[in-house]
Design a protein around this motif. Structure first.
Motif, PDB file in Angstrom:
ATOM      1  N   HIS A 249       0.846  -1.195   0.000  1.00  0.00           N
ATOM      2  CA  HIS A 249       0.000   0.000   0.000  1.00  0.00           C
ATOM      3  C   HIS A 249       0.883   1.247   0.000  1.00  0.00           C
ATOM      4  CE1 HIS A 249      -3.845   1.936   0.173  1.00  0.00           C
ATOM      5  NE2 HIS A 249      -3.528   2.642   1.241  1.00  0.00           N
ATOM      6  N   SER A 250       1.914   1.233  -0.863  1.00  0.00           N
ATOM      7  CA  SER A 250       2.894   2.325  -0.903  1.00  0.00           C
ATOM      8  C   SER A 250       2.812   3.055  -2.242  1.00  0.00           C
ATOM      9  CB  SER A 250       4.308   1.766  -0.708  1.00  0.00           C
ATOM     10  OG  SER A 250       4.625   0.833  -1.724  1.00  0.00           O
ATOM     11  N   TRP A 251       3.457   4.208  -2.282  1.00  0.00           N
ATOM     12  CA  TRP A 251       3.480   5.023  -3.490  1.00  0.00           C
ATOM     13  C   TRP A 251       4.517   4.483  -4.476  1.00  0.00           C
ATOM     14  CZ3 TRP A 251       0.229   8.734  -5.020  1.00  0.00           C
ATOM     15  CH2 TRP A 251      -0.575   9.376  -4.073  1.00  0.00           C
ATOM     16  N   THR A 252       4.177   4.589  -5.746  1.00  0.00           N
ATOM     17  CA  THR A 252       5.127   4.365  -6.834  1.00  0.00           C
ATOM     18  C   THR A 252       4.948   5.500  -7.829  1.00  0.00           C
ATOM     19  OG1 THR A 252       5.019   1.961  -6.618  1.00  0.00           O
ATOM     20  CG2 THR A 252       5.889   2.823  -8.679  1.00  0.00           C
ATOM     21  N   SER A 253       6.060   6.046  -8.290  1.00  0.00           N
ATOM     22  CA  SER A 253       5.992   7.133  -9.271  1.00  0.00           C
ATOM     23  C   SER A 253       6.699   6.712 -10.553  1.00  0.00           C
ATOM     24  CB  SER A 253       6.620   8.411  -8.720  1.00  0.00           C
ATOM     25  OG  SER A 253       5.841   8.934  -7.649  1.00  0.00           O
ATOM     26  N   LEU A 254       6.253   7.337 -11.642  1.00  0.00           N
ATOM     27  CA  LEU A 254       6.762   6.993 -12.959  1.00  0.00           C
ATOM     28  C   LEU A 254       7.068   8.275 -13.725  1.00  0.00           C
ATOM     29  CD1 LEU A 254       7.185   4.658 -15.067  1.00  0.00           C
ATOM     30  CD2 LEU A 254       4.843   5.105 -15.804  1.00  0.00           C
ATOM     31  N   VAL A 306      11.213   4.244 -13.181  1.00  0.00           N
ATOM     32  CA  VAL A 306      10.263   3.714 -12.201  1.00  0.00           C
ATOM     33  C   VAL A 306      10.837   3.995 -10.822  1.00  0.00           C
ATOM     34  CG1 VAL A 306       9.057   1.671 -11.351  1.00  0.00           C
ATOM     35  CG2 VAL A 306       9.535   1.918 -13.803  1.00  0.00           C
ATOM     36  N   MET A 307      10.042   4.644  -9.978  1.00  0.00           N
ATOM     37  CA  MET A 307      10.510   5.054  -8.651  1.00  0.00           C
ATOM     38  C   MET A 307       9.657   4.407  -7.566  1.00  0.00           C
ATOM     39  SD  MET A 307      11.080   9.098  -9.578  1.00  0.00           S
ATOM     40  CE  MET A 307       9.709   9.135 -10.760  1.00  0.00           C
ATOM     41  N   PRO A 308      10.049   3.225  -7.091  1.00  0.00           N
ATOM     42  CA  PRO A 308       9.286   2.575  -6.022  1.00  0.00           C
ATOM     43  C   PRO A 308       9.354   3.381  -4.729  1.00  0.00           C
ATOM     44  CG  PRO A 308      10.781   1.032  -7.115  1.00  0.00           C
ATOM     45  CD  PRO A 308      11.178   2.410  -7.544  1.00  0.00           C
ATOM     46  N   HIS A 309       8.299   3.288  -3.939  1.00  0.00           N
ATOM     47  CA  HIS A 309       8.233   3.947  -2.620  1.00  0.00           C
ATOM     48  C   HIS A 309       8.514   5.440  -2.728  1.00  0.00           C
ATOM     49  CE1 HIS A 309       8.111  -0.084  -0.937  1.00  0.00           C
ATOM     50  NE2 HIS A 309       9.223  -0.371  -1.602  1.00  0.00           N
ATOM     51  N   THR A 310       7.996   6.074  -3.789  1.00  0.00           N
ATOM     52  CA  THR A 310       8.236   7.496  -4.019  1.00  0.00           C
ATOM     53  C   THR A 310       6.910   8.234  -4.174  1.00  0.00           C
ATOM     54  OG1 THR A 310      10.301   6.966  -5.172  1.00  0.00           O
ATOM     55  CG2 THR A 310       9.413   9.184  -5.474  1.00  0.00           C
ATOM     56  N   PRO A 311       6.534   9.092  -3.221  1.00  0.00           N
ATOM     57  CA  PRO A 311       5.294   9.857  -3.320  1.00  0.00           C
ATOM     58  C   PRO A 311       5.435  10.980  -4.349  1.00  0.00           C
ATOM     59  CG  PRO A 311       6.490  10.450  -1.330  1.00  0.00           C
ATOM     60  CD  PRO A 311       7.238   9.314  -1.944  1.00  0.00           C
ATOM     61  N   PRO A 312       4.336  11.653  -4.692  1.00  0.00           N
ATOM     62  CA  PRO A 312       4.377  12.672  -5.745  1.00  0.00           C
ATOM     63  C   PRO A 312       5.383  13.789  -5.502  1.00  0.00           C
ATOM     64  CG  PRO A 312       2.115  12.103  -5.215  1.00  0.00           C
ATOM     65  CD  PRO A 312       2.971  11.401  -4.214  1.00  0.00           C
ATOM     66  N   ILE A 344       9.612  16.151 -19.243  1.00  0.00           N
ATOM     67  CA  ILE A 344       9.303  14.990 -18.404  1.00  0.00           C
ATOM     68  C   ILE A 344       7.828  15.003 -18.011  1.00  0.00           C
ATOM     69  CG2 ILE A 344       9.844  13.789 -16.248  1.00  0.00           C
ATOM     70  CD1 ILE A 344      12.613  15.068 -16.339  1.00  0.00           C
ATOM     71  N   GLY A 345       7.180  13.858 -18.186  1.00  0.00           N
ATOM     72  CA  GLY A 345       5.814  13.660 -17.708  1.00  0.00           C
ATOM     73  C   GLY A 345       5.815  12.715 -16.533  1.00  0.00           C
ATOM     74  N   LEU A 346       5.071  13.058 -15.471  1.00  0.00           N
ATOM     75  CA  LEU A 346       5.068  12.283 -14.224  1.00  0.00           C
ATOM     76  C   LEU A 346       3.676  11.787 -13.892  1.00  0.00           C
ATOM     77  CD1 LEU A 346       7.240  14.346 -11.697  1.00  0.00           C
ATOM     78  CD2 LEU A 346       7.689  12.003 -12.449  1.00  0.00           C
ATOM     79  N   SER A 347       3.639  10.634 -13.235  1.00  0.00           N
ATOM     80  CA  SER A 347       2.400  10.187 -12.591  1.00  0.00           C
ATOM     81  C   SER A 347       2.785   9.408 -11.347  1.00  0.00           C
ATOM     82  CB  SER A 347       1.558   9.325 -13.523  1.00  0.00           C
ATOM     83  OG  SER A 347       2.199   8.103 -13.811  1.00  0.00           O
ATOM     84  N   SER A 348       1.888   9.424 -10.361  1.00  0.00           N
ATOM     85  CA  SER A 348       2.136   8.713  -9.106  1.00  0.00           C
ATOM     86  C   SER A 348       0.910   7.883  -8.762  1.00  0.00           C
ATOM     87  CB  SER A 348       2.446   9.697  -7.967  1.00  0.00           C
ATOM     88  OG  SER A 348       3.622  10.440  -8.261  1.00  0.00           O
ATOM     89  N   HIS A 349       1.160   6.763  -8.143  1.00  0.00           N
ATOM     90  CA  HIS A 349       0.075   5.823  -7.846  1.00  0.00           C
ATOM     91  C   HIS A 349       0.313   5.195  -6.484  1.00  0.00           C
ATOM     92  CE1 HIS A 349      -2.718   2.460  -8.321  1.00  0.00           C
ATOM     93  NE2 HIS A 349      -1.738   1.664  -7.961  1.00  0.00           N
ATOM     94  N   ARG A 350      -0.742   5.188  -5.676  1.00  0.00           N
ATOM     95  CA  ARG A 350      -0.654   4.503  -4.381  1.00  0.00           C
ATOM     96  C   ARG A 350      -1.310   3.143  -4.520  1.00  0.00           C
ATOM     97  NH1 ARG A 350      -0.998   7.406   1.409  1.00  0.00           N
ATOM     98  NH2 ARG A 350       0.023   5.727   2.571  1.00  0.00           N
ATOM     99  N   GLY A 351      -0.504   2.123  -4.319  1.00  0.00           N
ATOM    100  CA  GLY A 351      -0.974   0.763  -4.558  1.00  0.00           C
ATOM    101  C   GLY A 351      -2.045   0.323  -3.589  1.00  0.00           C
ATOM    102  N   SER A 352      -2.931  -0.511  -4.089  1.00  0.00           N
ATOM    103  CA  SER A 352      -3.966  -1.119  -3.259  1.00  0.00           C
ATOM    104  C   SER A 352      -4.435  -2.392  -3.938  1.00  0.00           C
ATOM    105  CB  SER A 352      -5.140  -0.153  -3.052  1.00  0.00           C
ATOM    106  OG  SER A 352      -5.822   0.051  -4.285  1.00  0.00           O
ATOM    107  N   ARG A 353      -5.094  -3.253  -3.175  1.00  0.00           N
ATOM    108  CA  ARG A 353      -5.580  -4.510  -3.728  1.00  0.00           C
ATOM    109  C   ARG A 353      -6.668  -4.267  -4.768  1.00  0.00           C
ATOM    110  NH1 ARG A 353      -1.887  -8.400  -2.348  1.00  0.00           N
ATOM    111  NH2 ARG A 353      -1.360  -8.259  -0.135  1.00  0.00           N
TER     112      ARG A 353
END
Length: 394
Positions: A249-254, A306-312, A344-353
């Motif tokens: 349930h953590s952030w991932t940014s791209l 790909v940036m794991p565990h990285t908030p916006p 650069i284009g960015l998006s961030s996603h908080r994972g969930s089931r």
């Protein structure tokens, strides 16, 4: 049971090992086959010891016995060096030389005492065999378990054969026991060399084959120009990052990065100059990224991070640092007449089931297109494109 005399067994062993050495030399002629040459050298040294065993009584024992056993001991040191080269292990040189010194002491000091000489010598060979088996088993988990077990079993059988020969001499009532005298135990010891030889050879070949297959799979995920991960590898890493984010349930940014007016470089300076720019860009981005961030070239002049565990907010800061690094680089040294910039284009996603992040990549692409349309040489986050909540912000 029929008894196998030492002479016949030695001839069989010599012929079979010769065939194996030739086949391995042909199969592993490529220098990239790690440790193969040392392994083949070990076989050749062992082959050289066989005739000396057969010459006992024809030439002085002090020469045949000492040289044969020293060569036999040296072959195991070659096998150890081969395994170390294959597995990428490093040892002090004296570790390879120590068994040779022990063998020199054993067969030099106890030349006239066949009982002590045989017991200590075969004990040394058994320890060398078990050490090789331990080195192989120490890599358990890196390679298929069945191959590792088969390879190690070959050396365990070799150790059993040596210990069996030592045990026979130890229990003999003769004042000067012959370690090669025909008998059931001697026959069993000699016969053990067959499955030992097969297991070691097959394990060696299969282990190299598995490494080659792994290398082919790795190269399939690598961009040949920049050495970075390609689109195929990116898709694997991206899927793994999303799965981990969903579990934590953590952030991932791209971040999608595209060079501005890169086509003009190819048109004016040629594609070779453009390739040099792409390689240098990969180096710049790699230096700026943090631990755990994954960089890929996914096509043309488009790169992805790909940036794991990285908030916006952290993703914004990193993307801005990347943009400045590109814009501030001395591109004139590479023949460019104008500054080179990136958008650069960015998006961030908080994972969930419930949300697998299916729109994650699309949102980053939308942000990149919006930035290209607006100004270039800028960073745009997908969250700024539409005030309404998006799946990526959930």
């Amino acid at each position: 049971m029929p008894q196998l005399d030492f002479y016949t067994a030695t001839v069989i062993y010599f012929c079979s090992n010769s065939c194996i050495a030739v086949m391995l030399a042909l199969a592993f002629s490529d220098r990239r086959a790690r440790g193969a040459r040392l392994w083949i050298a070990g076989i050749m040294v062992q082959l050289a010891s066989a005739p000396l065993f057969l010459l006992r009584g024809i030439i002085a024992d002090s020469l045949s016995i000492l040289l044969a056993n020293l060569l036999f001991c040296l072959s195991w040191s070659c096998y150890l060096a081969s395994l170390d080269a294959f597995f990428g292990l490093r040892r002090r040189p004296w570790i390879y030389a120590a068994p040779l010194l022990l063998a020199l002491v054993i067969f030099g000091v106890y030349m006239d005492d066949s009982r002590t000489r045989t017991i200590l010598g075969n004990g040394l060979f058994a320890l060398q065999s078990l050490a090789l088996a331990a080195v192989i088993l120490g890599q358990w988990g890196r390679y298929r378990g069945r191959i590792t077990a088969l390879f190690a079993m070959g050396y365990v059988l070799a150790a059993v054969a040596c210990l069996l020969r030592a045990a026979v001499v130890m229990q003999s009532t003769e004042p000067f026991p012959n370690p090669f005298a025909p008998g059931p135990a001697q026959t069993a010891s000699l016969l053990l060399s067959v499955p030992s030889l097969l297991a070691c050879t097959l394990g060696f070949v299969l282990l190299h084959r598995e490494r080659m297959e792994a290398e082919f799979r790795r190269l399939a995920d690598i961009d040949h120009l920049t050495g970075l991960t390609n689109r195929r590898g990116f898709e694997k890493n991206f899927a793994a990052a999303l799965a981990q984010a969903a579990a934590d349930h953590s952030w991932t940014s791209l971040a999608l990065l595209d060079l501005d007016h890169f086509k003009a470089i190819n048109d004016q300076l040629g594609h070779a100059a453009g390739d040099v720019v792409l390689v240098e860009l990969g180096r710049i981005l790699t230096r700026e990224l943090g631990h755990g961030d994954q960089l890929a070239r996914i096509g043309g002049d488009e790169f992805c991070v790909v940036m794991p565990h990285t908030p916006p907010e952290r993703a914004d800061a990193l993307a801005e640092r990347l943009r400045r690094a590109v814009a501030g680089h001395d591109w004139q040294a590479y023949g460019l007449t104008k500054p080179l910039t990136a958008t650069i284009g960015l998006s961030s996603h908080r994972g969930s089931r419930e949300d697998g992040g299916t729109d994650f990549l699309r949102l980053a692409d939308m942000a990149l297109l919006a930035a290209k349309d607006e100004a270039r040489n800028t960073v745009v986050h997908a969250s700024t494109l539409d005030p309404r909540p998006t799946p990526a912000e959930a």
